[in-house]
Scaffold this active site. Structure first.
Site, PDB file in Angstrom:
ATOM      1  NE  ARG A  76      -4.220  -1.390   0.557  1.00 58.56           N
ATOM      2  CZ  ARG A  76      -4.446  -2.230  -0.655  1.00 58.56           C
ATOM      3  NH1 ARG A  76      -4.150  -2.328  -1.405  1.00 58.56           N
ATOM      4  NH2 ARG A  76      -5.453  -3.314  -0.203  1.00 58.56           N
ATOM      5  CG  HIS A 125      -3.120  -1.179  -6.858  1.00 58.27           C
ATOM      6  ND1 HIS A 125      -3.475  -0.004  -5.349  1.00 58.27           N
ATOM      7  CD2 HIS A 125      -2.745  -1.982  -6.395  1.00 58.27           C
ATOM      8  CE1 HIS A 125      -3.323  -0.975  -5.030  1.00 58.27           C
ATOM      9  NE2 HIS A 125      -3.885  -2.001  -5.311  1.00 58.27           N
TER      10      HIS A 125
HETATM   11  C1  GLV Z   1      -4.891  -4.727  -4.356  1.00 54.16           C
HETATM   12  O1  GLV Z   1      -4.689  -4.277  -3.714  1.00 54.16           O
HETATM   13  C2  GLV Z   1      -6.228  -5.696  -3.282  1.00 54.16           C
HETATM   14  O2  GLV Z   1      -6.576  -5.294  -2.309  1.00 54.16           O
HETATM   15  O3  GLV Z   1      -6.165  -6.739  -3.595  1.00 54.16           O
END
Ligand code: GLV
Length: 309
Positions: free
Chosen positions: A224, A272
């Site tokens: 994160r 991401h």
């Molecule tokens: C992606 O970041 C998730 O938490 O699945």
């Protein structure tokens, strides 16, 4: 018993709903906003919770998150009262995360980003490093961390993991807790962050930690954005303490156009995308979760709210 899915992302309509409808056709499966009697709903699946969810479904057993990371649900005032929280453990997502980590470990281990300097004569100044000469340190040894560790071991890397409790994985040196963090860091050439985001791990990738790594170490963050103090990374890169970094997650997503990371060649960014839950592998997992709960078993992925994962 009825199962409710609440769409949120564009892929829900194209990929998730058709598959869920097909795979759960023997069950009472409903798609928000067609919920019918809210008292029927015992399982709720989704990426988010919404205003009113706290007491919308009086007989709810569990919320099945489509995400692996569940920090947004913990302490969320909309989270359904008394419902269990189940995080996603999807083999498809794990496979993608492992691929992503391996791709950057290889790039950093083989120093691809330094090769332009060596294109100039004289040639023959370098011997390629072999995997056993590079130590990869995984912070976070949950499902994804362990899968990365196994793959890295199979490729011949020196692999070590740091987590809350010791883990026993063939070929992986295990470090646990705060007291062993410094030793773990001092012997890590490529650091990979796969930690859950909790009050204890927020901001863990900071100046202090960077200077406990060997000079020139590489960082990979697939967890994160809030694990990283972004300005600390910029200074550590500028003074060569951190040699290179690959980041898939950021404090603000999408990464703003004027963010300093956009102009630093040694900070490699991706949007991401290291892993995303894939419906074909995740739907059977969700079905098993429901079967487990219905038959009185503890499902995989049951979140311990106190621990935060
Ligand atoms: C992606 O970041 C998730 O938490 O699945």
């Amino acid at each position: 018993m009825a199962i409710l899915f609440r769409p949120f992302l564009p892929i829900d309509k194209t990929h998730w709903i058709p598959l869920l409808q097909q795979e759960l056709k023997d069950l009472d499966f409903r798609v928000w906003p067609n919920i019918g009697d809210p008292a029927d709903i015992t399982y709720y699946m989704g990426w988010e919770v919404f205003e009113g969810d706290i007491d919308a479904y009086p007989n709810l057993h569990a919320f099945l998150s489509l995400r692996a990371g569940v920090e947004r649900f913990i302490g969320n005032p909309n989270f359904p009262r008394n419902a269990k929280l189940i995080r996603m453990i999807d083999p498809g997502l794990t496979e993608s995360m492992v691929e992503y980590v391996i791709s950057y470990v290889m790039r950093f281990h083989r120093e691809h980003d330094k090769m332009p300097e060596y294109l100039e004569p004289p040639w023959g100044r370098l011997l390629p490093k072999r995997a056993g000469a590079t130590s990869v340190g995984l912070m976070g040894m949950g499902h994804i961390g362990q899968s990365c560790a196994q793959k890295l071991v199979s490729l011949g890397f020196h692999v070590q993991g740091w987590s809350q409790s010791k883990k026993n994985i063939d070929g992986v040196k295990s470090f646990a807790g705060h007291s062993e963090l410094d030793t773990f860091l001092s012997s890590t050439d490529i650091l990979v962050c796969i930690l859950p985001l909790t009050p204890q791990t927020s901001g863990i990738l900071n100046k202090d930690l960077f200077y406990k790594l060997p000079k020139g170490a590489a960082i990979i963050n697939v967890a994160r954005g809030k694990h990283l103090i972004e300005e600390d990374l910029v200074s550590a890169i500028q003074d060569g303490q951190i040699g290179v970094a690959a980041l898939d997650v950021f404090r603000k997503e999408p990464l703003p156009k004027d963010h300093p990371f956009q102009n630093i060649d040694l900070i490699l960014t991706t949007p991401h995308i290291a892993g995303i839950t894939s419906p074909d592998t995740a739907v059977p997992v969700m079905r098993k979760t429901i079967t487990d709960i219905e038959s009185g078993h503890l499902p995989d992925g049951l979140v311990d709210i106190e621990k935060g994962y």
